[in-house]
Design a protein around this motif. Structure first.
Motif, PDB file in Angstrom:
ATOM      1  N   PHE A 335       1.165  -1.199  -0.077  1.00 36.91           N
ATOM      2  CA  PHE A 335       0.108  -0.090  -0.152  1.00 36.91           C
ATOM      3  C   PHE A 335       0.770   1.040   0.263  1.00 36.91           C
ATOM      4  O   PHE A 335       0.570   2.175  -0.854  1.00 36.91           O
ATOM      5  N   TYR A 336       1.977   1.209   0.862  1.00 38.37           N
ATOM      6  CA  TYR A 336       2.513   2.544   0.773  1.00 38.37           C
ATOM      7  C   TYR A 336       3.608   2.353  -0.663  1.00 38.37           C
ATOM      8  O   TYR A 336       3.776   3.569  -0.893  1.00 38.37           O
ATOM      9  N   GLU A 337       4.204   1.629  -1.003  1.00 37.83           N
ATOM     10  CA  GLU A 337       5.206   1.966  -2.034  1.00 37.83           C
ATOM     11  C   GLU A 337       3.486   2.237  -3.319  1.00 37.83           C
ATOM     12  O   GLU A 337       4.128   2.717  -4.429  1.00 37.83           O
ATOM     13  N   ALA A 338       2.633   1.375  -3.213  1.00 32.82           N
ATOM     14  CA  ALA A 338       1.899   2.075  -4.243  1.00 32.82           C
ATOM     15  C   ALA A 338       1.732   3.817  -4.067  1.00 32.82           C
ATOM     16  O   ALA A 338       1.151   4.878  -5.051  1.00 32.82           O
ATOM     17  N   PHE A 339       1.317   4.130  -2.663  1.00 29.36           N
ATOM     18  CA  PHE A 339       1.600   5.596  -2.141  1.00 29.36           C
ATOM     19  C   PHE A 339       2.784   6.450  -2.993  1.00 29.36           C
ATOM     20  O   PHE A 339       2.531   7.702  -3.499  1.00 29.36           O
ATOM     21  N   LEU A 340       3.828   6.179  -2.777  1.00 27.42           N
ATOM     22  CA  LEU A 340       4.595   6.527  -3.666  1.00 27.42           C
ATOM     23  C   LEU A 340       4.627   6.683  -4.744  1.00 27.42           C
ATOM     24  O   LEU A 340       5.670   7.678  -5.145  1.00 27.42           O
ATOM     25  N   LYS A 341       4.103   6.154  -5.437  1.00 25.87           N
ATOM     26  CA  LYS A 341       4.352   5.880  -7.153  1.00 25.87           C
ATOM     27  C   LYS A 341       3.090   7.071  -7.412  1.00 25.87           C
ATOM     28  O   LYS A 341       4.098   8.669  -7.624  1.00 25.87           O
ATOM     29  N   LEU A 342       2.073   7.536  -6.516  1.00 23.54           N
ATOM     30  CA  LEU A 342       1.341   8.589  -6.741  1.00 23.54           C
ATOM     31  C   LEU A 342       2.104   9.728  -6.257  1.00 23.54           C
ATOM     32  O   LEU A 342       2.471  11.262  -7.218  1.00 23.54           O
ATOM     33  N   ALA A 343       3.166   9.512  -5.579  1.00 22.42           N
ATOM     34  CA  ALA A 343       3.888  10.618  -4.533  1.00 22.42           C
ATOM     35  C   ALA A 343       5.012  11.377  -5.654  1.00 22.42           C
ATOM     36  O   ALA A 343       5.177  12.680  -5.835  1.00 22.42           O
ATOM     37  N   LYS A 344       5.140  10.075  -5.958  1.00 23.86           N
ATOM     38  CA  LYS A 344       6.616  10.395  -6.724  1.00 23.86           C
ATOM     39  C   LYS A 344       6.133  11.454  -8.643  1.00 23.86           C
ATOM     40  O   LYS A 344       6.829  12.588  -8.348  1.00 23.86           O
ATOM     41  N   SER A 345       5.158  10.865  -9.436  1.00 29.03           N
ATOM     42  CA  SER A 345       4.291  11.739  -9.491  1.00 29.03           C
ATOM     43  C   SER A 345       3.936  12.838 -10.416  1.00 29.03           C
ATOM     44  O   SER A 345       4.395  14.174 -10.924  1.00 29.03           O
ATOM     45  N   ILE A 346       3.562  13.547  -8.326  1.00 30.08           N
ATOM     46  CA  ILE A 346       3.006  14.961  -8.492  1.00 30.08           C
ATOM     47  C   ILE A 346       4.901  15.604  -7.803  1.00 30.08           C
ATOM     48  O   ILE A 346       4.595  16.615  -8.416  1.00 30.08           O
ATOM     49  N   TRP A 347       5.976  15.084  -7.230  1.00 30.96           N
ATOM     50  CA  TRP A 347       6.630  15.603  -7.022  1.00 30.96           C
ATOM     51  C   TRP A 347       7.479  15.752  -8.169  1.00 30.96           C
ATOM     52  O   TRP A 347       8.424  17.270  -8.806  1.00 30.96           O
ATOM     53  N   LEU A 348       7.623  14.587  -9.350  1.00 30.82           N
ATOM     54  CA  LEU A 348       8.033  15.526 -10.983  1.00 30.82           C
ATOM     55  C   LEU A 348       7.647  16.900 -11.524  1.00 30.82           C
ATOM     56  O   LEU A 348       8.121  17.066 -11.882  1.00 30.82           O
ATOM     57  N   LEU A 349       6.105  16.698 -10.894  1.00 24.58           N
ATOM     58  CA  LEU A 349       5.381  17.741 -12.027  1.00 24.58           C
ATOM     59  C   LEU A 349       5.925  18.651 -11.224  1.00 24.58           C
ATOM     60  O   LEU A 349       5.670  20.194 -12.102  1.00 24.58           O
ATOM     61  N   HIS A 350       5.986  19.280 -10.283  1.00 26.95           N
ATOM     62  CA  HIS A 350       6.595  20.090  -9.185  1.00 26.95           C
ATOM     63  C   HIS A 350       7.557  20.634  -9.933  1.00 26.95           C
ATOM     64  O   HIS A 350       7.811  21.354 -10.010  1.00 26.95           O
ATOM     65  N   ARG A 351       8.949  19.557  -9.965  1.00 31.28           N
ATOM     66  CA  ARG A 351       9.929  19.503 -10.110  1.00 31.28           C
ATOM     67  C   ARG A 351      10.073  21.165 -11.450  1.00 31.28           C
ATOM     68  O   ARG A 351      10.897  21.627 -12.465  1.00 31.28           O
ATOM     69  N   MET A 352       9.698  19.755 -11.844  1.00 33.04           N
ATOM     70  CA  MET A 352       9.503  20.281 -13.878  1.00 33.04           C
ATOM     71  C   MET A 352       9.026  22.002 -13.953  1.00 33.04           C
ATOM     72  O   MET A 352       9.352  22.910 -14.551  1.00 33.04           O
ATOM     73  N   ALA A 353       7.939  21.853 -12.899  1.00 36.82           N
ATOM     74  CA  ALA A 353       6.706  23.286 -13.067  1.00 36.82           C
ATOM     75  C   ALA A 353       7.686  24.431 -13.032  1.00 36.82           C
ATOM     76  O   ALA A 353       7.680  25.601 -13.361  1.00 36.82           O
ATOM     77  N   TYR A 354       8.604  24.640 -11.757  1.00 36.59           N
ATOM     78  CA  TYR A 354      10.270  25.438 -11.282  1.00 36.59           C
ATOM     79  C   TYR A 354      11.072  25.282 -11.943  1.00 36.59           C
ATOM     80  O   TYR A 354      12.164  26.353 -12.068  1.00 36.59           O
ATOM     81  N   SER A 355      10.829  24.198 -13.456  1.00 36.06           N
ATOM     82  CA  SER A 355      12.082  25.286 -14.233  1.00 36.06           C
ATOM     83  C   SER A 355      12.228  25.056 -16.088  1.00 36.06           C
ATOM     84  O   SER A 355      13.419  25.742 -16.066  1.00 36.06           O
TER      85      SER A 355
END
Length: 422
Positions: A335-355
């Protein structure tokens, strides 16, 4: 009986002419079956030699080095077969017509060896040419390796200066030693789509766990947003997707993403490098190496926000996983690993937005807002709208929208009170 003079003349002529084996007629009379087999082999070998020579000629137009080499070997093989046939014939016919002061068989052997020697000389020259070509290719490859190593050293220096390790840089390069990802609006759009799909995918196990824990899904959806009128009961899943979206994107407009960290670097170059370093990496591997990194703190805070204490207790029957996360850990549970996949996708989107310069900006749609086809997209595609009806209202925001450059990436919304086709 021949006259004496004629016999001397015949002996004299035999000294000045080549010595030949016994006449074919005599051989055929002695062993006709062997001779017939020898002649058949001879004709077959000559035909094969002719075919091999034709192949050799054909390989020159157009020029094909591999075919030339193969045909060359075939010609040499057929010539060797002819030589063997010659030896077989001599062995069966050892007596010459007349005696010569020089051994005729030795002369023939010398001539044959000379012919083979010429063939081998041609082959040696050919192989020497091939060796020189290979040496030249090896030298060119060595130069390319040296140039590639020099580029790699320069790239590693740049990455080290930008805060990305050499190990991480392996995923950042293409075959020419340059970054394989271009910073484009299209890339950002694809990341928005990935984040939306990640929310949808994670909502499925969340709803399943709620069912397993005996939750009333209608009541749970009503508690998230009580005023929404759903066209179908199955559409209540969008309430849970909206809940996940609201929690995960909270603080997105801030460079720190609402995460306190002493080593935050806010340059646009740093944001893009963080994106590149992480995009192909398993999030659990990242957290196992540095659980208290800024990404680790982000995952911890979002997990606690998405799953209230009572929800987690009802799911697992205890708070062991929650306490482990609170203590700074990242459990290796499905369950936590499934959550980490979600967290990674949002985190990458934030990193890209500020690039980007200027950065990509997020916008959210409030409940009750009028539906706008410019800024919004309905998650239900088969809605029915009458021209006389009022403009439909937003019931749930399932995915925020973004401004990037002069373009708008529409938010995803669920419209309340509309009808949809079956």
């Amino acid at each position: 009986m021949l006259p004496t003079g004629s016999k001397e003349t015949q002996l004299h002529d035999s000294h000045s002419q080549k010595v030949h084996p016994q006449p074919m007629e005599e051989t055929m009379n002695q062993n006709p079956e062997l001779t017939e087999a020898l002649i058949a082999k001879l004709f077959t070998n000559i035909s094969s030699l002719k075919s091999a020579y034709i192949q050799l000629q054909a390989a020159h137009t157009p020029y094909d080095a591999d075919k030339i080499e193969a045909a060359d070997k075939l010609v040499i093989s057929e010539l060797k077969n002819l030589s063997e046939l010659k030896h077989t014939y001599r062995d069966n016919n050892p007596k010459p017509v007349s005696v010569s002061p020089q051994d005729s068989r030795l002369v023939a052997e010398i001539q044959e060896q000379q012919s083979l020697l010429k063939t081998y000389e041609v082959m040696v020259k050919k192989f020497q040419s091939q060796i020189q070509t290979k040496d030249s290719e090896i030298h060119q490859l060595q130069q390319r390796i040296q140039e590639a190593n020099q580029k790699r050293v320069k790239l590693e220096r740049k990455l080290k200066f930008r805060g990305v390790s050499a190990k991480e840089s392996e995923d950042l390069e293409d075959g020419n030693g340059f970054f394989s990802v271009d910073l484009t609006p299209d890339l950002f759009t694809s990341l928005v789509e990935s984040a939306f799909n990640a929310i949808h995918d994670f909502a499925k196990p969340l709803i399943n766990m709620m069912k397993a824990a005996g939750w009333d899904l209608d009541a749970a959806a009503h508690s998230i947003e009580p005023t929404v009128i759903y066209a179908k009961r199955a559409h209540k899943k969008y309430a849970f997707e909206s809940h996940i979206c609201q929690r995960m994107f909270s603080g997105f407009q801030e460079e720190s993403f609402s995460v306190k960290h002493d080593d935050v670097t806010i340059s646009k170059e740093s944001f893009f490098n963080q994106f590149l370093a992480m995009r192909k990496t398993d999030p659990l591997d990242i957290l196992s190496q540095n659980p208290d990194s800024i990404f680790g703190k982000f995952c911890r805070s979002k997990y606690l926000a998405v799953f209230p204490l009572k929800m987690e207790a009802s799911f697992f029957g205890n708070l062991d996983q929650r306490n482990y996360v609170l203590s700074g850990g990242h459990p290796r549970t499905p369950f936590y690993e499934a959550f980490l996949k979600l967290a990674k996708s949002i985190w990458l989107l934030h990193r890209m937005a500020y690039s980007f310069d200027p950065k990509a900006r997020i916008f959210q749609v409030k409940r009750g807002s009028d539906f706008s086809e410019v800024y919004m997209e309905s998650v239900v595609k088969n809605i029915l709208m009458d021209e006389n009806d009022e403009n439909p209202k937003v019931g749930l925001m399932v995915m925020p929208g973004f401004y990037i450059g002069g373009s708008v990436i529409q938010s995803r919304v669920y419209l309340s009170g509309v009808k949809c086709a079956d």
